[in-house]
Design an enzyme around this catalytic site. Sequence first.
Site, PDB file in Angstrom:
ATOM      1  N   LYS A   5       0.914  -1.039  -0.016  1.00  0.00           N
ATOM      2  CA  LYS A   5      -0.016   0.181  -0.038  1.00  0.00           C
ATOM      3  C   LYS A   5       0.864   1.419  -0.029  1.00  0.00           C
ATOM      4  CE  LYS A   5      -3.984   1.928   2.465  1.00  0.00           C
ATOM      5  NZ  LYS A   5      -5.142   1.626   3.541  1.00  0.00           N
ATOM      6  N   SER A  64      -9.833   1.755   2.588  1.00  0.00           N
ATOM      7  CA  SER A  64      -9.098   2.415   1.847  1.00  0.00           C
ATOM      8  C   SER A  64      -7.913   1.788   0.856  1.00  0.00           C
ATOM      9  CB  SER A  64      -8.259   3.455   2.441  1.00  0.00           C
ATOM     10  OG  SER A  64      -7.360   2.953   3.629  1.00  0.00           O
ATOM     11  N   SER A 103     -10.094  -0.498   6.852  1.00  0.00           N
ATOM     12  CA  SER A 103      -9.717  -0.504   5.486  1.00  0.00           C
ATOM     13  C   SER A 103      -8.810  -1.805   4.756  1.00  0.00           C
ATOM     14  CB  SER A 103      -8.369   0.908   5.510  1.00  0.00           C
ATOM     15  OG  SER A 103      -9.161   1.884   5.258  1.00  0.00           O
TER      16      SER A 103
HETATM   17  N1  GLN Z   1     -13.592   3.913   5.943  1.00  0.00           N
HETATM   18  C1  GLN Z   1     -12.872   4.367   7.089  1.00  0.00           C
HETATM   19  C2  GLN Z   1     -12.396   5.788   7.120  1.00  0.00           C
HETATM   20  O1  GLN Z   1     -12.839   6.344   6.127  1.00  0.00           O
HETATM   21  C3  GLN Z   1     -11.617   3.562   7.667  1.00  0.00           C
HETATM   22  C4  GLN Z   1     -10.488   3.834   6.788  1.00  0.00           C
HETATM   23  C5  GLN Z   1      -9.059   3.323   7.559  1.00  0.00           C
HETATM   24  O2  GLN Z   1      -9.371   1.971   7.813  1.00  0.00           O
HETATM   25  N2  GLN Z   1      -8.026   3.769   6.962  1.00  0.00           N
HETATM   26  O3  GLN Z   1     -11.769   6.419   7.578  1.00  0.00           O
END
Ligand code: GLN
Length: 483
Positions: free
Chosen positions: A76, A151, A175
């Site tokens: 990532k 994400s 994410s």
């Molecule tokens: N969907 C969540 C957010 O938008 C989780 C993001 C994450 O785990 N980095 O913050």
Amino acid sequence: MHQLTLAKISQALADKQFSARELTSHLLARIEQFDPQLNSFITVNQEAALQQADAADAQRSAGATSALLGVPLAHKDLFCTKDVRTSCASKTLDNFIAPYNATIVEKFNTAGCVSLGKLNMDEFAMGSSGETSFYGASKNPWDTSRVPGGSSSGSAVAVAARLVPAATGSDSGGSIRQPAAFNGLTGIKPTYGRISRWGMTAYASSFDQAGFLAHNAQDCALLLQATAGFDERDSTSAQQPVDDYTAALAQPLQGLRIGLPKEYFDSRLDARIGDVVHSAIEQLKQLGATFVDISLPTLPHAVPAYYVIASAEASTNLARFDGVRFGHRCDDPKDLEDLYTRSRNEAFGDEVKRRIMMGTYALSTGYYDAYYLKAQKIRRLIKNDFVSAFKDVDLILGPTTPNLPWHLGSKVNDPVAAYLEDIYTVPANLAGIPGLSMPAGMIDGLPVGVQLQAPYFQEARMLNVAHQFQQHTDWHAQAPAGF
Ligand code: GLN
């Protein structure tokens, strides 16, 4: 070759069925063929990957046998990689080359892995659809008109489309688990502090946790084994001894008690996903597990608490991208304030700006007690809910997501609707416990994930249950048509 799991690749390399160079070239060719359509990579390490593969082949010829030697991975794009751009999918870091490797990257390099490149994501890991990336959205290979989740969007897409056998991700509110669910993968978010955060760009420091997206629990166990452990460079890294995750996979499930929180199964949940969860429950019962009804009464408060605290932390973490210390700098600033304001305004996307504003507001004098402090109190109650639930059960099971992957663009103008999709994943981050999503069914040709959550540092038990489930089902082995 591209259909093989990491464990099978490791075996095939050891048996000299193919070389690391052959495998790497094959996957690089697939990336070239498919990624223009999927947009899962931000940077491809064409030459460096082949060099790493040659080095691994040379070591194997000289008798080296370590499991990950020559195994391809991709990271990532928020893990710092020396000499390779680390963009966090933001314009502000579009030309940032980190001077060092993140601990997790360094551990994989030392193990002899081949890094194929850096994967697309929501900007600074803020999002659940992959659409907030400066480099454009990734597409879900099961249906390219739909989001892959986020994400860790690129991580999920690249693994699901068989461009790389496994990938790193990060999970601050879901994410890893949510994109794993949306792409038919197994994704693990370990306990907070289990894998070092050193070199992982901070979004919400008290939630951020590195982990993996792979085809099955066995592969997740291999990856966790190679990376878990204390790191003196990360002050939040856990001192806890590391279990033997692979050895634990074979344990029978007789006597295992699994909790089903009643709050997970209400009208928020797509009933078809509920049916998939219930069929997984039936399967696990046949394997010897017992199910117990439990309650997590604070669940409804998890999403607001998470978004207040995470935004507050993001607002301070992202202060460093000011055009001076880090990040894009505007042309011809009039004065210092103009430099800060325009640099940040030009280089952050809408979602990042929204969270910086929300977070700054929640931390400001007069609002701190009403928002930030209250959210922290809720966080403690959520943690207490889990701690008392785990007095009675070994694991908790439920859906990973309330809905199927949505159509690209359909929630872009409704951030709160997207936030609410995180209902089942943010509680584990608020409490710091580990979570795992595994494929457990299909609806209209789209994969569905079931989530396991475990007490602190019980990753081995969670992987064990997922592995036993995968010995008796083949949802994890399905590939999207054409890949
Ligand atoms: N969907 C969540 C957010 O938008 C989780 C993001 C994450 O785990 N980095 O913050």
